[in-house]
Write a protein that holds these residues in place. Structure first.
Motif, PDB file in Angstrom:
ATOM      1  N   THR A 242      29.563  52.454  43.092  1.00 52.19           N
ATOM      2  CA  THR A 242      28.534  53.488  42.994  1.00 52.19           C
ATOM      3  C   THR A 242      27.161  52.857  42.800  1.00 52.19           C
TER       4      THR A 242
ATOM      5  N   ASP B 197      23.899  58.310  44.168  1.00 51.69           N
ATOM      6  CA  ASP B 197      25.282  58.790  44.052  1.00 51.69           C
ATOM      7  C   ASP B 197      25.373  60.294  44.290  1.00 51.69           C
TER       8      ASP B 197
ATOM      9  N   ILE C  47      28.614  51.565  49.095  1.00 52.29           N
ATOM     10  CA  ILE C  47      28.601  52.815  48.337  1.00 52.29           C
ATOM     11  C   ILE C  47      28.944  53.997  49.240  1.00 52.29           C
TER      12      ILE C  47
END
Length: 458
Positions: free
Chosen positions: A177, A426, A329
Protein backbone atom coordinates in the motif's frame (compact mmCIF):
# COMPACT_ATOMS: atom_id res chain seq x y z
CA UNK A 1 3.22 -11.69 -3.33
CA UNK A 2 6.58 -10.10 -4.05
CA UNK A 3 6.58 -8.09 -7.27
CA UNK A 4 9.65 -6.82 -9.10
CA UNK A 5 9.92 -3.72 -11.25
CA UNK A 6 10.72 -6.13 -14.07
CA UNK A 7 7.31 -7.76 -13.62
CA UNK A 8 5.73 -4.41 -14.46
CA UNK A 9 8.14 -3.42 -17.24
CA UNK A 10 8.70 -6.18 -19.76
CA UNK A 11 9.65 -6.13 -23.42
CA UNK A 12 7.00 -7.40 -25.79
CA UNK A 13 5.15 -6.70 -29.01
CA UNK A 14 1.96 -4.80 -29.75
CA UNK A 15 -0.82 -4.13 -29.82
CA UNK A 16 -1.95 -5.36 -26.39
CA UNK A 17 -0.29 -6.79 -23.29
CA UNK A 18 -3.39 -8.65 -22.12
CA UNK A 19 -4.66 -9.60 -25.59
CA UNK A 20 -1.39 -10.18 -27.48
CA UNK A 21 1.47 -10.71 -25.03
CA UNK A 22 -0.66 -12.66 -22.52
CA UNK A 23 -2.16 -15.14 -25.02
CA UNK A 24 1.25 -15.69 -26.61
CA UNK A 25 2.75 -16.47 -23.20
CA UNK A 26 -0.19 -18.74 -22.34
CA UNK A 27 0.20 -20.67 -25.60
CA UNK A 28 3.92 -21.08 -24.93
CA UNK A 29 3.13 -22.26 -21.39
CA UNK A 30 0.73 -24.86 -22.77
CA UNK A 31 3.22 -26.10 -25.35
CA UNK A 32 5.88 -26.43 -22.65
CA UNK A 33 3.36 -28.12 -20.36
CA UNK A 34 2.82 -30.78 -23.02
CA UNK A 35 6.52 -31.54 -22.94
CA UNK A 36 6.54 -31.65 -19.13
CA UNK A 37 3.61 -34.08 -19.18
CA UNK A 38 5.45 -36.30 -21.66
CA UNK A 39 2.79 -36.12 -24.38
CA UNK A 40 4.32 -33.58 -26.79
CA UNK A 41 5.40 -36.22 -29.33
CA UNK A 42 1.89 -37.72 -29.42
CA UNK A 43 0.04 -34.48 -30.12
CA UNK A 44 -1.59 -34.31 -33.56
CA UNK A 45 -4.00 -31.43 -33.05
CA UNK A 46 -4.56 -28.53 -30.64
CA UNK A 47 -7.90 -26.79 -30.23
CA UNK A 48 -7.70 -23.25 -28.80
CA UNK A 49 -10.62 -21.17 -27.54
CA UNK A 50 -10.65 -17.50 -26.51
CA UNK A 51 -13.43 -16.19 -24.29
CA UNK A 52 -14.82 -12.89 -23.01
CA UNK A 53 -12.86 -9.81 -23.96
CA UNK A 54 -10.29 -11.96 -25.76
CA UNK A 55 -13.00 -13.39 -27.97
CA UNK A 56 -14.79 -10.08 -28.48
CA UNK A 57 -11.77 -8.04 -29.59
CA UNK A 58 -9.23 -10.77 -30.26
CA UNK A 59 -8.84 -10.21 -34.00
CA UNK A 60 -8.30 -6.45 -33.61
CA UNK A 61 -5.84 -7.04 -30.78
CA UNK A 62 -3.96 -9.81 -32.59
CA UNK A 63 -4.93 -12.49 -30.06
CA UNK A 64 -5.45 -15.08 -32.81
CA UNK A 65 -1.99 -14.41 -34.21
CA UNK A 66 -0.48 -14.46 -30.72
CA UNK A 67 -1.87 -17.93 -30.01
CA UNK A 68 -0.48 -19.37 -33.24
CA UNK A 69 2.91 -17.78 -32.59
CA UNK A 70 2.97 -18.97 -28.97
CA UNK A 71 2.11 -22.56 -29.90
CA UNK A 72 4.97 -22.32 -32.41
CA UNK A 73 7.37 -21.48 -29.58
CA UNK A 74 7.62 -17.72 -30.14
CA UNK A 75 8.02 -15.56 -27.03
CA UNK A 76 6.96 -11.90 -26.96
CA UNK A 77 10.17 -10.66 -25.36
CA UNK A 78 12.45 -12.10 -28.05
CA UNK A 79 10.39 -12.59 -31.20
CA UNK A 80 11.12 -10.37 -34.19
CA UNK A 81 7.98 -8.31 -34.99
CA UNK A 82 9.17 -8.00 -38.61
CA UNK A 83 9.31 -11.78 -39.07
CA UNK A 84 6.04 -12.88 -37.48
CA UNK A 85 3.87 -12.18 -40.51
CA UNK A 86 5.94 -14.62 -42.54
CA UNK A 87 5.53 -17.28 -39.86
CA UNK A 88 1.78 -16.71 -39.72
CA UNK A 89 1.48 -16.80 -43.51
CA UNK A 90 3.20 -20.21 -43.61
CA UNK A 91 0.91 -21.58 -40.89
CA UNK A 92 -2.20 -20.36 -42.68
CA UNK A 93 -1.09 -21.43 -46.16
CA UNK A 94 0.31 -24.85 -45.29
CA UNK A 95 -2.14 -25.49 -42.41
CA UNK A 96 0.80 -26.82 -40.41
CA UNK A 97 2.20 -25.48 -37.15
CA UNK A 98 5.68 -26.19 -35.66
CA UNK A 99 4.61 -27.16 -32.15
CA UNK A 100 6.92 -25.46 -29.66
CA UNK A 101 9.29 -24.77 -32.55
CA UNK A 102 9.72 -28.46 -33.38
CA UNK A 103 7.60 -31.17 -34.97
CA UNK A 104 4.82 -29.87 -37.19
CA UNK A 105 1.18 -30.71 -36.55
CA UNK A 106 -1.95 -30.05 -38.56
CA UNK A 107 -3.51 -26.67 -37.76
CA UNK A 108 -6.61 -25.29 -39.45
CA UNK A 109 -7.29 -21.82 -38.06
CA UNK A 110 -11.01 -21.97 -38.86
CA UNK A 111 -11.38 -25.22 -36.96
CA UNK A 112 -8.71 -25.06 -34.29
CA UNK A 113 -8.90 -21.45 -33.10
CA UNK A 114 -12.32 -20.30 -31.90
CA UNK A 115 -13.10 -16.80 -30.60
CA UNK A 116 -16.27 -16.73 -28.48
CA UNK A 117 -17.64 -13.18 -28.63
CA UNK A 118 -20.27 -13.63 -25.91
CA UNK A 119 -19.10 -16.52 -23.73
CA UNK A 120 -16.95 -15.79 -20.68
CA UNK A 121 -15.05 -18.09 -18.35
CA UNK A 122 -15.18 -17.58 -14.57
CA UNK A 123 -12.47 -15.72 -12.65
CA UNK A 124 -11.47 -13.15 -15.29
CA UNK A 125 -12.79 -11.78 -18.63
CA UNK A 126 -9.58 -12.72 -20.47
CA UNK A 127 -9.91 -16.50 -20.40
CA UNK A 128 -8.61 -19.09 -22.86
CA UNK A 129 -8.45 -22.87 -23.07
CA UNK A 130 -6.15 -25.24 -24.93
CA UNK A 131 -6.88 -28.90 -25.64
CA UNK A 132 -4.38 -31.32 -27.19
CA UNK A 133 -5.52 -34.47 -29.03
CA UNK A 134 -3.70 -37.55 -30.28
CA UNK A 135 -4.15 -39.24 -33.68
CA UNK A 136 -7.21 -41.13 -32.44
CA UNK A 137 -8.88 -37.93 -31.23
CA UNK A 138 -8.34 -38.70 -27.56
CA UNK A 139 -7.63 -35.80 -25.21
CA UNK A 140 -4.00 -35.78 -24.06
CA UNK A 141 -4.04 -32.55 -22.08
CA UNK A 142 -6.37 -29.63 -21.40
CA UNK A 143 -5.64 -26.39 -19.53
CA UNK A 144 -7.28 -23.03 -18.91
CA UNK A 145 -5.35 -19.76 -18.59
CA UNK A 146 -6.26 -16.18 -17.78
CA UNK A 147 -4.44 -13.11 -19.07
CA UNK A 148 -4.90 -10.75 -16.14
CA UNK A 149 -3.27 -7.59 -17.48
CA UNK A 150 0.22 -6.34 -18.28
CA UNK A 151 1.18 -9.66 -19.84
CA UNK A 152 0.64 -11.55 -16.57
CA UNK A 153 -0.83 -15.04 -17.07
CA UNK A 154 -2.29 -17.38 -14.45
CA UNK A 155 -3.21 -21.03 -14.81
CA UNK A 156 -6.46 -22.62 -13.69
CA UNK A 157 -6.11 -25.80 -11.66
CA UNK A 158 -8.22 -28.93 -11.86
CA UNK A 159 -10.44 -27.66 -9.03
CA UNK A 160 -11.26 -24.48 -10.96
CA UNK A 161 -9.08 -22.21 -8.84
CA UNK A 162 -6.44 -19.98 -10.37
CA UNK A 163 -2.96 -21.25 -9.74
CA UNK A 164 -0.83 -18.17 -9.28
CA UNK A 165 2.76 -19.11 -8.61
CA UNK A 166 3.38 -16.49 -5.97
CA UNK A 167 6.87 -15.24 -5.27
CA UNK A 168 7.09 -15.43 -1.49
CA UNK A 169 10.58 -13.91 -1.36
CA UNK A 170 11.20 -12.14 1.93
CA UNK A 171 11.79 -8.52 0.98
CA UNK A 172 13.66 -6.14 3.30
CA UNK A 173 10.98 -3.47 2.80
CA UNK A 174 7.79 -5.29 1.87
CA UNK A 175 4.84 -3.05 1.03
CA UNK A 176 1.55 -3.39 -0.79
CA UNK A 177 0.00 0.00 0.00
CA UNK A 178 0.95 3.63 -0.36
CA UNK A 179 0.59 4.19 3.37
CA UNK A 180 3.03 1.39 4.16
CA UNK A 181 5.51 2.67 1.56
CA UNK A 182 5.47 6.14 3.12
CA UNK A 183 5.85 4.61 6.56
CA UNK A 184 8.96 2.72 5.42
CA UNK A 185 10.41 5.93 4.01
CA UNK A 186 9.81 7.74 7.31
CA UNK A 187 11.27 4.91 9.39
CA UNK A 188 14.39 4.38 7.28
CA UNK A 189 15.00 7.82 5.79
CA UNK A 190 15.13 6.19 2.35
CA UNK A 191 13.58 7.61 -0.80
CA UNK A 192 11.03 5.56 -2.73
CA UNK A 193 13.54 4.45 -5.41
CA UNK A 194 16.00 3.48 -2.66
CA UNK A 195 13.32 1.33 -1.01
CA UNK A 196 12.54 -0.30 -4.33
CA UNK A 197 16.23 -0.86 -5.12
CA UNK A 198 16.77 -2.55 -1.76
CA UNK A 199 13.92 -4.93 -2.57
CA UNK A 200 15.17 -5.58 -6.11
CA UNK A 201 18.62 -6.60 -4.88
CA UNK A 202 17.05 -9.66 -3.25
CA UNK A 203 16.69 -11.12 -6.76
CA UNK A 204 19.70 -9.61 -8.54
CA UNK A 205 22.69 -7.37 -7.89
CA UNK A 206 22.34 -3.60 -7.90
CA UNK A 207 24.39 -3.43 -11.08
CA UNK A 208 22.10 -5.97 -12.74
CA UNK A 209 19.06 -3.95 -11.69
CA UNK A 210 20.57 -0.78 -13.11
CA UNK A 211 21.62 -2.40 -16.39
CA UNK A 212 18.22 -4.08 -16.72
CA UNK A 213 16.38 -0.80 -16.23
CA UNK A 214 18.66 1.01 -18.65
CA UNK A 215 17.93 -1.75 -21.18
CA UNK A 216 14.21 -1.08 -20.66
CA UNK A 217 14.92 2.63 -21.23
CA UNK A 218 16.85 1.88 -24.43
CA UNK A 219 13.91 -0.14 -25.81
CA UNK A 220 11.62 2.78 -24.97
CA UNK A 221 13.97 5.15 -26.81
CA UNK A 222 14.17 2.79 -29.79
CA UNK A 223 10.38 2.63 -29.89
CA UNK A 224 10.16 6.44 -30.05
CA UNK A 225 12.81 6.53 -32.78
CA UNK A 226 10.95 3.93 -34.82
CA UNK A 227 7.60 5.61 -34.27
CA UNK A 228 8.80 9.03 -35.38
CA UNK A 229 10.17 7.70 -38.66
CA UNK A 230 7.48 5.24 -39.76
CA UNK A 231 5.14 6.81 -42.29
CA UNK A 232 1.80 5.55 -43.59
CA UNK A 233 -1.33 4.25 -41.96
CA UNK A 234 -1.86 1.79 -39.14
CA UNK A 235 -3.08 -1.75 -39.90
CA UNK A 236 -6.78 -2.46 -39.61
CA UNK A 237 -9.97 -1.19 -41.16
CA UNK A 238 -9.84 2.27 -39.58
CA UNK A 239 -6.89 3.36 -41.74
CA UNK A 240 -5.63 5.67 -38.99
CA UNK A 241 -2.72 7.78 -40.29
CA UNK A 242 0.52 7.87 -38.33
CA UNK A 243 0.88 11.40 -36.97
CA UNK A 244 4.10 11.13 -34.96
CA UNK A 245 6.46 11.46 -37.97
CA UNK A 246 4.81 14.67 -39.19
CA UNK A 247 4.76 16.26 -35.75
CA UNK A 248 8.37 15.18 -35.19
CA UNK A 249 9.49 16.82 -38.43
CA UNK A 250 7.63 20.02 -37.56
CA UNK A 251 9.28 20.23 -34.14
CA UNK A 252 12.70 19.54 -35.64
CA UNK A 253 12.27 22.17 -38.35
CA UNK A 254 11.03 24.84 -35.96
CA UNK A 255 13.39 23.78 -33.15
CA UNK A 256 10.36 23.01 -31.07
CA UNK A 257 8.75 26.43 -31.54
CA UNK A 258 11.08 28.05 -29.04
CA UNK A 259 8.86 31.12 -28.75
CA UNK A 260 5.79 29.02 -27.98
CA UNK A 261 5.55 28.62 -24.18
CA UNK A 262 3.54 25.42 -24.65
CA UNK A 263 5.85 23.70 -27.15
CA UNK A 264 6.90 21.28 -24.44
CA UNK A 265 3.44 19.77 -24.64
CA UNK A 266 4.02 19.02 -28.33
CA UNK A 267 7.22 17.12 -27.48
CA UNK A 268 5.43 15.09 -24.81
CA UNK A 269 2.64 14.40 -27.30
CA UNK A 270 4.95 13.24 -30.07
CA UNK A 271 6.80 10.87 -27.73
CA UNK A 272 3.53 9.27 -26.64
CA UNK A 273 2.07 9.12 -30.16
CA UNK A 274 5.24 7.50 -31.49
CA UNK A 275 5.15 4.69 -28.93
CA UNK A 276 1.46 3.95 -29.28
CA UNK A 277 1.53 4.05 -33.06
CA UNK A 278 4.36 1.52 -32.93
CA UNK A 279 2.32 -0.56 -30.51
CA UNK A 280 -0.76 -0.40 -32.74
CA UNK A 281 1.32 -1.64 -35.66
CA UNK A 282 2.58 -4.66 -33.70
CA UNK A 283 6.05 -3.25 -33.06
CA UNK A 284 8.34 -3.81 -30.08
CA UNK A 285 7.31 -1.90 -26.97
CA UNK A 286 7.70 -2.03 -23.20
CA UNK A 287 4.58 -2.91 -21.24
CA UNK A 288 4.39 0.08 -18.90
CA UNK A 289 2.45 -1.41 -17.19
CA UNK A 290 0.38 -2.46 -20.23
CA UNK A 291 0.69 -2.09 -23.99
CA UNK A 292 -2.45 -0.01 -24.29
CA UNK A 293 -0.85 2.53 -21.95
CA UNK A 294 2.71 1.97 -23.13
CA UNK A 295 3.32 5.53 -24.29
CA UNK A 296 2.82 7.46 -21.05
CA UNK A 297 5.86 6.50 -18.98
CA UNK A 298 8.26 6.69 -21.97
CA UNK A 299 6.83 10.11 -22.95
CA UNK A 300 7.27 11.60 -19.49
CA UNK A 301 10.70 10.02 -19.08
CA UNK A 302 11.79 11.40 -22.47
CA UNK A 303 10.54 14.82 -21.40
CA UNK A 304 12.65 14.60 -18.22
CA UNK A 305 15.79 13.48 -20.08
CA UNK A 306 15.47 16.01 -22.90
CA UNK A 307 14.31 19.08 -20.98
CA UNK A 308 16.03 18.91 -17.60
CA UNK A 309 19.73 19.86 -17.56
CA UNK A 310 20.60 17.61 -14.63
CA UNK A 311 18.97 14.51 -16.08
CA UNK A 312 21.28 11.48 -16.14
CA UNK A 313 21.21 7.69 -16.01
CA UNK A 314 20.79 7.77 -12.23
CA UNK A 315 17.64 9.82 -12.75
CA UNK A 316 16.36 7.34 -15.32
CA UNK A 317 16.88 4.46 -12.90
CA UNK A 318 15.17 6.36 -10.07
CA UNK A 319 12.29 7.26 -12.38
CA UNK A 320 11.65 3.64 -13.34
CA UNK A 321 12.08 2.34 -9.79
CA UNK A 322 9.59 4.90 -8.48
CA UNK A 323 7.11 4.12 -11.25
CA UNK A 324 7.53 0.43 -10.42
CA UNK A 325 6.83 1.01 -6.73
CA UNK A 326 3.56 2.77 -7.57
CA UNK A 327 2.71 0.03 -10.06
CA UNK A 328 3.09 -2.58 -7.32
CA UNK A 329 0.37 -0.82 -5.31
CA UNK A 330 -2.05 -0.86 -8.26
CA UNK A 331 -1.29 -4.48 -9.12
CA UNK A 332 -1.68 -5.64 -5.52
CA UNK A 333 -4.86 -3.75 -4.68
CA UNK A 334 -6.80 -3.20 -7.90
CA UNK A 335 -6.06 -4.14 -11.51
CA UNK A 336 -4.15 -2.97 -14.56
CA UNK A 337 -6.47 -4.85 -16.92
CA UNK A 338 -8.80 -2.89 -19.19
CA UNK A 339 -11.01 -5.96 -19.51
CA UNK A 340 -11.42 -6.05 -15.74
CA UNK A 341 -11.74 -2.39 -14.67
CA UNK A 342 -11.77 -0.35 -17.89
CA UNK A 343 -9.07 1.95 -19.18
CA UNK A 344 -8.73 3.59 -15.76
CA UNK A 345 -6.72 0.47 -14.88
CA UNK A 346 -4.39 0.94 -17.83
CA UNK A 347 -4.03 4.62 -18.71
CA UNK A 348 -4.99 5.67 -15.17
CA UNK A 349 -2.36 3.45 -13.56
CA UNK A 350 0.31 4.50 -16.06
CA UNK A 351 -0.52 8.18 -15.54
CA UNK A 352 -0.17 7.76 -11.77
CA UNK A 353 3.10 5.86 -12.13
CA UNK A 354 4.54 8.52 -14.48
CA UNK A 355 3.34 11.38 -12.27
CA UNK A 356 4.93 9.94 -9.16
CA UNK A 357 8.14 9.08 -10.98
CA UNK A 358 8.42 12.55 -12.48
CA UNK A 359 7.80 14.13 -9.08
CA UNK A 360 10.65 12.01 -7.68
CA UNK A 361 13.26 13.02 -10.25
CA UNK A 362 12.46 16.74 -10.09
CA UNK A 363 12.99 16.82 -6.34
CA UNK A 364 9.81 15.58 -4.70
CA UNK A 365 9.66 14.09 -1.22
CA UNK A 366 8.04 10.66 -0.72
CA UNK A 367 4.83 12.40 0.40
CA UNK A 368 4.83 14.59 -2.71
CA UNK A 369 5.48 11.56 -4.93
CA UNK A 370 2.52 9.76 -3.37
CA UNK A 371 0.41 12.90 -3.84
CA UNK A 372 1.39 13.15 -7.52
CA UNK A 373 0.45 9.52 -8.12
CA UNK A 374 -2.89 10.06 -6.40
CA UNK A 375 -3.68 13.10 -8.55
CA UNK A 376 -2.76 11.18 -11.69
CA UNK A 377 -5.17 8.36 -10.83
CA UNK A 378 -7.97 10.45 -9.33
CA UNK A 379 -8.52 12.29 -12.57
CA UNK A 380 -8.71 9.11 -14.63
CA UNK A 381 -11.39 7.46 -12.49
CA UNK A 382 -14.20 5.95 -14.52
CA UNK A 383 -12.25 5.89 -17.78
CA UNK A 384 -13.84 3.30 -20.05
CA UNK A 385 -12.12 0.95 -22.48
CA UNK A 386 -14.10 1.13 -25.74
CA UNK A 387 -11.67 0.59 -28.64
CA UNK A 388 -13.23 1.33 -32.01
CA UNK A 389 -13.17 -1.75 -34.19
CA UNK A 390 -11.48 -3.65 -31.37
CA UNK A 391 -8.21 -1.98 -32.38
CA UNK A 392 -5.76 -0.35 -29.97
CA UNK A 393 -5.94 2.91 -31.93
CA UNK A 394 -9.01 5.07 -31.19
CA UNK A 395 -9.14 6.42 -28.53
CA UNK A 396 -6.05 4.67 -27.15
CA UNK A 397 -3.27 6.54 -28.99
CA UNK A 398 -4.44 10.08 -28.24
CA UNK A 399 -5.43 9.03 -24.73
CA UNK A 400 -1.79 8.21 -23.98
CA UNK A 401 -0.69 11.66 -25.15
CA UNK A 402 -3.30 13.43 -23.02
CA UNK A 403 -2.45 11.31 -19.97
CA UNK A 404 1.25 12.07 -20.39
CA UNK A 405 0.59 15.80 -20.13
CA UNK A 406 -1.75 15.12 -17.22
CA UNK A 407 1.07 13.27 -15.41
CA UNK A 408 3.34 16.32 -15.72
CA UNK A 409 0.57 18.54 -14.36
CA UNK A 410 -0.05 16.15 -11.47
CA UNK A 411 3.63 16.11 -10.50
CA UNK A 412 4.04 19.87 -10.67
CA UNK A 413 0.85 20.39 -8.67
CA UNK A 414 2.08 18.01 -5.97
CA UNK A 415 5.44 19.78 -5.75
CA UNK A 416 3.68 23.08 -5.10
CA UNK A 417 2.36 21.56 -1.86
CA UNK A 418 3.90 19.88 1.14
CA UNK A 419 2.57 16.41 0.37
CA UNK A 420 -0.47 16.59 2.63
CA UNK A 421 -3.80 16.02 0.90
CA UNK A 422 -7.30 14.75 1.65
CA UNK A 423 -7.51 11.77 -0.74
CA UNK A 424 -4.71 9.25 -0.29
CA UNK A 425 -3.30 7.06 -3.05
CA UNK A 426 -4.71 4.00 -1.29
CA UNK A 427 -8.20 5.51 -1.23
CA UNK A 428 -8.13 6.35 -4.91
CA UNK A 429 -6.82 2.86 -5.77
CA UNK A 430 -9.69 1.33 -3.78
CA UNK A 431 -12.11 3.65 -5.57
CA UNK A 432 -10.71 2.64 -8.95
CA UNK A 433 -11.22 -1.04 -8.13
CA UNK A 434 -14.80 -0.48 -6.95
CA UNK A 435 -15.59 1.71 -9.97
CA UNK A 436 -14.33 -1.05 -12.24
CA UNK A 437 -16.56 -3.58 -10.49
CA UNK A 438 -19.58 -1.32 -11.02
CA UNK A 439 -18.74 -0.56 -14.67
CA UNK A 440 -20.88 -2.31 -17.27
CA UNK A 441 -19.11 -5.09 -19.13
CA UNK A 442 -19.66 -3.40 -22.49
CA UNK A 443 -17.29 -0.62 -21.41
CA UNK A 444 -14.48 -3.02 -20.54
CA UNK A 445 -12.57 -3.85 -23.72
CA UNK A 446 -15.40 -5.61 -25.54
CA UNK A 447 -15.93 -3.02 -28.34
CA UNK A 448 -19.65 -3.24 -27.54
CA UNK A 449 -20.12 0.20 -25.97
CA UNK A 450 -19.09 3.85 -26.05
CA UNK A 451 -17.05 5.03 -29.01
CA UNK A 452 -16.87 1.50 -30.34
CA UNK A 453 -20.57 1.57 -31.29
CA UNK A 454 -20.87 5.28 -32.07
CA UNK A 455 -18.02 5.45 -34.57
CA UNK A 456 -18.48 3.43 -37.75
CA UNK A 457 -15.48 1.27 -38.61
CA UNK A 458 -14.59 1.88 -42.25
Amino acid sequence: MALSVFDLFSIGIGPSSSHTVGPMRAAVMFAERLEEEGVLDRVERIHSQLFGSLGATGVGHGSDKAVMLGLSGERPEICDPRAVEGTLERIRTEKRLPLNGGREIAFDEDRDLVLHRRKTLPVHPNGMSFTAYDAAGEVLSEHVYYSVGGGFVVNEGADGSTQIVEDDTDLPHHFTTGDRLLEICRETGLTIPQVMMANETVWRSEEEVRSGLLKIWEVMRECVRNGTHAEGTLPGGLKVPRRAPGLWRHLQETEGDAHDPLSGMDWITVYALAVNEENASGGRVVTAPTNGAAGIIPAVLHYYVEFFPGADEEGVVDFLLTAGAIGVIFKENASISGAEVGCQGEVGSACAMAAGAFAQVIGGTPAQVENAAEIGMEHNLGLTCDPVGGLVQIPCIERNAVASVKAITAARTALRGDGSHIVSLDKVVKTMRETGQDMKVKYKETARGGLAVNVIEC
